[in-house]
Design a protein around this motif. Structure first.
Motif, PDB file in Angstrom:
ATOM      1  N   PHE A  36       0.371  -1.177  -0.008  1.00  0.00           N
ATOM      2  CA  PHE A  36      -0.292  -0.134  -0.580  1.00  0.00           C
ATOM      3  C   PHE A  36       1.336   1.494  -0.230  1.00  0.00           C
ATOM      4  N   ILE A  37       2.256   1.303   0.792  1.00  0.00           N
ATOM      5  CA  ILE A  37       3.243   2.645   0.412  1.00  0.00           C
ATOM      6  C   ILE A  37       3.042   2.665  -0.979  1.00  0.00           C
ATOM      7  N   LEU A  38       3.736   1.088  -1.327  1.00  0.00           N
ATOM      8  CA  LEU A  38       4.160   1.227  -2.537  1.00  0.00           C
ATOM      9  C   LEU A  38       3.147   2.458  -4.026  1.00  0.00           C
ATOM     10  N   PHE A  39       2.366   1.469  -3.207  1.00  0.00           N
ATOM     11  CA  PHE A  39       0.680   2.230  -3.636  1.00  0.00           C
ATOM     12  C   PHE A  39       0.210   3.811  -3.616  1.00  0.00           C
ATOM     13  N   GLY A  40       0.626   3.816  -2.738  1.00  0.00           N
ATOM     14  CA  GLY A  40       0.537   5.550  -2.504  1.00  0.00           C
ATOM     15  C   GLY A  40       1.783   6.619  -3.174  1.00  0.00           C
ATOM     16  N   LEU A  41       3.050   6.026  -3.561  1.00  0.00           N
ATOM     17  CA  LEU A  41       3.691   6.792  -3.719  1.00  0.00           C
ATOM     18  C   LEU A  41       3.814   6.771  -5.394  1.00  0.00           C
ATOM     19  N   THR A  42       3.744   5.468  -6.105  1.00  0.00           N
ATOM     20  CA  THR A  42       2.490   5.515  -7.804  1.00  0.00           C
ATOM     21  C   THR A  42       2.206   7.231  -7.484  1.00  0.00           C
TER      22      THR A  42
END
Length: 189
Positions: A36-42
């Protein structure tokens, strides 16, 4: 490392039961937070690159940043629990120490515990510690954590609820151990 460590039996001198977190679920929670952090960064990256052409890119930037902060908390919590494992529930002749969640209450003496019940909350198994006087325990918990525990008490009847997902020992077995330890606890401790 063992998921449950025991020394002696309830009521005997030196009794200690240490229950550690369920490592598989902890790994899955930590990996989920990372995803979810990677999704937020994207989301943040896409919002910044589209800022001049998309009128609502700022909303997506704010949502992505909020997701990073929110799931970052779970990532840090999970990583700390994985790399510095500490027991989430400790039982000894003095009482129970609850460290199973961010809203755990800490130490509860056996004289404050009326019982322990393994229950199902929807699809999840939960250990509920029945207290003699829940307000006495709630009075020592300040701030936002206290507010969350008071809400939990109104919903479940007790501020101390431990989910099966956080402990490696089966909840019915842990409830039976708590009842036995409360019964056998030396008086005056």
């Amino acid at each position: 490392m063992s998921t449950v460590q025991r020394t002696g039996r309830p009521g005997e001198p030196g009794y200690l039961l240490a229950v550690y977190p369920n490592r598989i679920r902890l790994v899955l929670m930590t990996l989920g937070a990372l995803i979810f952090i990677l999704f937020g960064l994207t989301m943040c990256y896409e919002a910044v690159t589209a800022m001049s052409s998309a009128p609502r890119a700022g909303v997506f930037l704010a949502l992505g940043a909020a997701g990073i902060v929110f799931f970052g908390t779970f990532l840090v919590y999970g990583a700390l629990r994985l790399f510095k494992p500490k027991p989430v529930v400790l039982l000894d002749n003095a009482g129970l120490r609850d460290h199973a969640s961010l809203t755990s209450v800490g130490f509860i003496g056996w004289h404050d515990i009326a019982g322990a019940v393994a229950d199902t909350d929807g699809t999840q198994r939960v250990l509920s510690i029945v207290l003699v006087d829940p307000d006495k325990v709630l009075s020592r918990v300040p701030g936002f954590k206290g507010l969350l525990l008071r809400t939990s008490t109104r919903m479940t009847g007790t501020p101390v609820n431990i989910s099966q997902t956080t402990v490696s020992m089966p909840v019915p077995q842990l409830a039976a151990e708590i009842r036995l330890a409360a019964e056998k606890a030396p008086r005056g401790v």
